[in-house]
Design an enzyme around this catalytic site. Structure first.
Site, short mmCIF file in Angstrom:
data_model
loop_
_atom_site.label_atom_id
_atom_site.label_comp_id
_atom_site.label_asym_id
_atom_site.label_seq_id
_atom_site.Cartn_x
_atom_site.Cartn_y
_atom_site.Cartn_z
N GLU A 261 -29.61 38.89 -66.91
CA GLU A 261 -30.01 38.28 -68.23
C GLU A 261 -28.88 37.83 -68.99
OE1 GLU A 261 -31.40 41.33 -70.93
OE2 GLU A 261 -32.13 40.21 -72.40
N GLU B 210 -22.73 39.09 -77.48
CA GLU B 210 -23.09 40.35 -76.44
C GLU B 210 -22.38 40.15 -75.16
OE1 GLU B 210 -26.79 41.97 -76.32
OE2 GLU B 210 -27.31 40.91 -78.43
N ASP C 138 -34.78 35.46 -72.34
CA ASP C 138 -34.88 36.37 -73.51
C ASP C 138 -34.90 35.40 -74.67
OD1 ASP C 138 -34.40 37.67 -76.24
OD2 ASP C 138 -33.65 39.51 -75.31
N HIS D 214 -32.01 35.35 -77.37
CA HIS D 214 -30.88 35.18 -76.99
C HIS D 214 -31.00 33.43 -77.11
CE1 HIS D 214 -29.39 39.25 -76.45
NE2 HIS D 214 -30.28 39.32 -75.35
N HIS E 158 -38.40 38.11 -72.28
CA HIS E 158 -38.47 39.11 -73.32
C HIS E 158 -38.90 38.09 -74.39
CE1 HIS E 158 -35.29 42.42 -72.02
NE2 HIS E 158 -36.54 42.51 -71.52
N ARG F 126 -35.67 38.15 -83.73
CA ARG F 126 -35.91 39.45 -82.73
C ARG F 126 -36.94 40.33 -83.49
NH1 ARG F 126 -31.12 42.26 -79.12
NH2 ARG F 126 -32.13 41.42 -77.38
N GLU G 194 -39.33 42.88 -76.62
CA GLU G 194 -38.00 43.53 -76.58
C GLU G 194 -37.73 43.21 -77.95
OE1 GLU G 194 -34.14 44.14 -74.17
OE2 GLU G 194 -34.20 42.55 -75.17
C1 LER Z 1 -29.60 42.93 -75.19
O1 LER Z 1 -29.39 42.16 -76.18
C2 LER Z 1 -30.88 42.54 -74.46
O2 LER Z 1 -31.45 41.48 -74.43
C3 LER Z 1 -31.33 43.42 -73.33
O3 LER Z 1 -32.48 43.07 -72.74
C4 LER Z 1 -30.04 43.90 -72.30
O4 LER Z 1 -29.57 45.07 -72.52
MN MN Z 2 -33.21 41.06 -73.75
#
Ligand code: LER
Ligand code: MN
Length: 274
Positions: free
Chosen positions: A151, A157, A184, A187, A210, A216, A245
């Site tokens: 990922e 991060e 994700d 992100h 994600h 988020r 997530e």
């Molecule tokens: C952390 O920001 C994340 O996206 C998780 O999926 C990975 O630990």
């Molecule tokens: Mn993630």
């Protein structure tokens, strides 16, 4: 369409982006009641296969993936730590989670455990250590006929790989096998110039999503435009999981319900797109 919701049992990640923090039994029941087909597990360590199989059977749910981040939040481990003992411990933890997921037919995810470069560790050195670990992780995952999920994270991060395209280029340049990328959308909202274009560019490497809005929160509660994302995932033939997530806001049940609403919109959009 495969849909999942996150279920976290790691006390140190109580404030993290996970919808449910209940016991496994309650979490599985809530995921099913909300309408998801799978759960994504974030556990402190490998769980009991027997217990999870029983829960899957009782609730009729798949396991989308298992996270490895507990190795970081509980033990401070990373695959790019300058200390070789810590790198070894990090890889052992990741392997134990690959084996745990593998026995359930689910892939493991490498997120925060990738660490970062800095101090005495150059970016090249960190990426070399990471590639070596991903080679072992990929071989282990292959024994269970599942991929291993890498990922790219946003700049706050990790400073290793932040964009999907850079992840795809790196996987190819290192000839890493059995590794897929996690897109994700949270992100990506921070790092990508164009989320849909990035999904299309990395297309054949994308193996997990994600499903999060720009802030988020549940998709629909931020400013991400779902239409081009649905178009891009359709164009690359994405048929894996869309997994929420996200923060449990304004409360876990509402976050789950809003996600299901957005997933319904997503599937209608996909059907209507050429
Ligand atoms: C952390 O920001 C994340 O996206 C998780 O999926 C990975 O630990
Ligand atoms: Mn993630």
């Amino acid at each position: 369409m495969r849909t999942a919701v996150t279920l976290c049992r790691v006390p140190e990640a109580a404030a993290g982006p996970f919808v449910f923090h209940d016991s496994l039994d309650v979490g599985f029941a809530k995921a099913k009641a909300a309408g998801f087909s799978e759960v994504e597990l974030f556990l402190p360590a490998p769980g009991s296969i027997e217990e999870i199989l029983k829960l899957q059977d009782t609730h009729g749910l798949g396991i989308a993936a298992v996270g490895t981040g507990a190795g970081m939040v509980r033990q401070g481990l990373s695959l790019t730590d300058p200390d070789p003992e810590k790198r070894r411990a990090a890889l052992n933890f990741v392997i134990s989670m690959i084996e745990f997921g593998g026995k359930l037919g689910a892939p493991a995810i490498l997120g925060s455990m990738q660490g970062r470069w800095g101090g005495d560790v150059s970016r090249e050195q960190a990426l070399q250590w990471l590639a070596e670990s991903l080679r072992v992780a990929g071989e282990t995952a292959a024994n269970y006929e599942v991929p291993f999920i890498y990922e790219p994270l946003n700049r706050y991060e990790t400073n290793l790989i932040n964009r999907l395209g850079d992840g795809a280029d790196w996987i190819e340049s290192e000839s890493l096998h059995q590794i897929v990328l996690l897109a994700d959308l949270f992100h990506m909202n921070i790092e990508e110039a164009d989320i849909a274009a990035a999904l299309i560019h990395a297309g054949r490497h994308v193996g997990h999503v994600h499903f999060a809005d720009s802030n988020r929160h549940a998709m629909g509660l931020g400013h991400t435009d779902l239409r081009p994302i649905a178009g891009a995932l359709k164009q690359i033939g994405y048929n894996q999981c869309l997994s929420a997530e996200i923060f449990p806001l304004p409360d876990p049940d509402t976050a789950a319900r809003k996600t299901i609403e957005a997933l319904t919109t997503f599937s209608q959009l996909s059907l209507s797109l050429p």
